[in-house]
Design a protein around this motif. Structure first.
Motif, PDB file in Angstrom:
ATOM      1  N   GLY A   1       8.259   9.628  -6.880  1.00 38.04           N
ATOM      2  CA  GLY A   1       6.815  10.737  -5.698  1.00 38.04           C
ATOM      3  C   GLY A   1       7.994  11.506  -5.726  1.00 38.04           C
ATOM      4  O   GLY A   1       9.426  12.436  -6.026  1.00 38.04           O
TER       5      GLY A   1
ATOM      6  N   TYR B   1       2.158   6.613   0.847  1.00 40.14           N
ATOM      7  CA  TYR B   1       3.319   7.267   0.837  1.00 40.14           C
ATOM      8  C   TYR B   1       3.554   8.316  -0.067  1.00 40.14           C
ATOM      9  O   TYR B   1       4.279   9.256  -1.039  1.00 40.14           O
ATOM     10  CB  TYR B   1       4.335   6.994   0.874  1.00 40.14           C
ATOM     11  N   ASN B   2       2.389   8.553  -1.582  1.00 43.04           N
ATOM     12  CA  ASN B   2       2.003   8.790  -2.761  1.00 43.04           C
ATOM     13  C   ASN B   2       3.214   8.435  -3.168  1.00 43.04           C
ATOM     14  O   ASN B   2       3.725   9.489  -4.315  1.00 43.04           O
ATOM     15  CB  ASN B   2       1.272   9.962  -2.219  1.00 43.04           C
ATOM     16  N   VAL B   3       3.818   7.627  -3.948  1.00 44.11           N
ATOM     17  CA  VAL B   3       4.975   7.088  -4.483  1.00 44.11           C
ATOM     18  C   VAL B   3       4.597   5.739  -4.663  1.00 44.11           C
ATOM     19  O   VAL B   3       3.799   5.415  -4.473  1.00 44.11           O
ATOM     20  CB  VAL B   3       6.197   6.912  -3.669  1.00 44.11           C
ATOM     21  N   ASN B   4       5.410   6.219  -6.051  1.00 46.93           N
ATOM     22  CA  ASN B   4       4.701   4.836  -7.166  1.00 46.93           C
ATOM     23  C   ASN B   4       5.693   3.572  -7.150  1.00 46.93           C
ATOM     24  O   ASN B   4       7.604   4.491  -7.630  1.00 46.93           O
ATOM     25  CB  ASN B   4       4.197   5.333  -8.646  1.00 46.93           C
TER      26      ASN B   4
ATOM     27  N   VAL C   1      11.416   3.522  -6.266  1.00 48.22           N
ATOM     28  CA  VAL C   1      10.305   4.353  -5.949  1.00 48.22           C
ATOM     29  C   VAL C   1      10.426   6.097  -7.207  1.00 48.22           C
ATOM     30  O   VAL C   1      11.616   6.629  -6.557  1.00 48.22           O
ATOM     31  CB  VAL C   1       9.743   4.640  -5.032  1.00 48.22           C
TER      32      VAL C   1
ATOM     33  N   ASP D   1       0.920  -0.955   0.304  1.00 44.38           N
ATOM     34  CA  ASP D   1       0.015  -0.248   0.334  1.00 44.38           C
ATOM     35  C   ASP D   1       1.326   1.513  -0.293  1.00 44.38           C
ATOM     36  O   ASP D   1       0.459   2.444   0.614  1.00 44.38           O
ATOM     37  CB  ASP D   1      -0.825  -0.003   1.398  1.00 44.38           C
TER      38      ASP D   1
ATOM     39  N   ARG E   1       1.524   3.050  -2.513  1.00 47.58           N
ATOM     40  CA  ARG E   1       0.990   4.614  -2.619  1.00 47.58           C
ATOM     41  C   ARG E   1      -0.140   6.018  -2.156  1.00 47.58           C
ATOM     42  O   ARG E   1      -0.168   6.077  -2.238  1.00 47.58           O
ATOM     43  CB  ARG E   1       0.560   4.005  -4.351  1.00 47.58           C
ATOM     44  N   LYS E   2      -1.154   4.789  -1.888  1.00 45.33           N
ATOM     45  CA  LYS E   2      -2.180   4.782  -0.920  1.00 45.33           C
ATOM     46  C   LYS E   2      -1.492   5.855   0.392  1.00 45.33           C
ATOM     47  O   LYS E   2      -1.487   7.131   0.388  1.00 45.33           O
ATOM     48  CB  LYS E   2      -3.043   4.427  -0.231  1.00 45.33           C
TER      49      LYS E   2
ATOM     50  N   ASN F   1       7.718  13.152  -0.034  1.00 43.95           N
ATOM     51  CA  ASN F   1       7.074  11.978  -0.133  1.00 43.95           C
ATOM     52  C   ASN F   1       8.073  11.150   0.069  1.00 43.95           C
ATOM     53  O   ASN F   1       7.948   9.846   1.174  1.00 43.95           O
ATOM     54  CB  ASN F   1       5.675  11.082  -1.300  1.00 43.95           C
TER      55      ASN F   1
ATOM     56  N   ASN G   1       8.497  -1.231 -14.347  1.00 43.20           N
ATOM     57  CA  ASN G   1       6.495  -1.583 -14.252  1.00 43.20           C
ATOM     58  C   ASN G   1       6.008  -2.904 -13.155  1.00 43.20           C
ATOM     59  O   ASN G   1       5.613  -4.034 -14.165  1.00 43.20           O
ATOM     60  CB  ASN G   1       5.906  -1.540 -15.640  1.00 43.20           C
TER      61      ASN G   1
END
Length: 221
Positions: free
Chosen positions: A209, A176-179, A207, A171, A173-174, A213, A192
């Motif tokens: 962002g 820490y708002n990182v990809n 990652v 989780d 992305r939710k 973040n 990917n």
């Protein structure tokens, strides 16, 4: 038909530590590289390492034209002295070189390069200092690069709290708002990665962002 990327030609002007490192790396990656430096000893040392190496004053416009520098798609300026660095960059842009990347030694130097049209400004010492500092924060951080004024890319070992979880369960992305853009597993890098890919002990994740973040994520690694 799209041009084969490996056909792209690079020229590196100024073969000090920075320029030599860039030139050798590009050559090792399979690209044709022209190296130019006024020091004949440096040129001699690199004569068997690069595609072409020339002893010349790269800040001289006539010299650049004689080398056909405007035929190169990317030119990297690693020249140290400020006046020569700026003059070379100006000449390259006036000659129509599509992409000019230049080494800067300070913020003021960088602003001057922006004014005369440099396409990319590189701060080797500043950037290396930041990378070392982030690595010192945590031994788990393998690398850290600021991509722009607000975006960072970080490579880190998988935190113990995430081992055994897949990307959905982590989780990130939710929280820490990182990809997560890549996972390195047993020497193989997966770009990917699938959301169901399990994070294992010894893996690295890359990652991307916003700075704040990424900084928050650093606290758990």
């Amino acid at each position: 038909m799209a041009k084969n990327n490996k056909q792209k030609q690079f020229a590196v002007l100024g073969l000090g530590r920075f320029g030599t490192s860039v030139a050798l790396t590009l050559h090792e990656l399979g690209y044709q590289v022209l190296g130019v430096d006024s020091d004949e000893e440096i040129v001699q040392d690199l004569s068997h390492e690069l595609t072409h190496v020339v002893s010349a004053d790269a800040s001289d416009e006539n010299t650049l034209r004689s080398l056909g520098i405007n035929n190169y798609e990317v030119v990297i300026v690693g020249i140290g002295p400020l006046e020569d660095n700026l003059l070379t960059t100006l000449n390259l842009k006036e000659m129509g070189v599509p992409f000019v990347a230049v080494k800067a030694t300070s913020a003021v130097h960088g602003k001057m390069l922006e004014k005369i049209g440099a396409d990319k400004i590189i701060y080797p010492e500043r950037d290396m200092g930041k990378r070392v500092a982030h690595n010192l924060i945590s031994s788990s951080i393998v690398d850290y690069i600021e991509m722009s004024n607000n975006i960072s890319l970080m490579s880190t070992n998988i935190p113990h709290s995430l081992v055994g979880k897949n990307l959905i369960e982590s989780d990130l992305r939710k929280r820490y708002n990182v990809n997560v853009v890549a996972i390195k597993h047993e020497g193989v890098t997966y770009i990917n990665p699938k959301p169901t890919q399990v994070l294992e002990e010894g893996d690295e994740m890359i990652v991307i962002g916003e700075h704040q973040n990424i900084k928050a994520l650093e606290e758990i690694v």
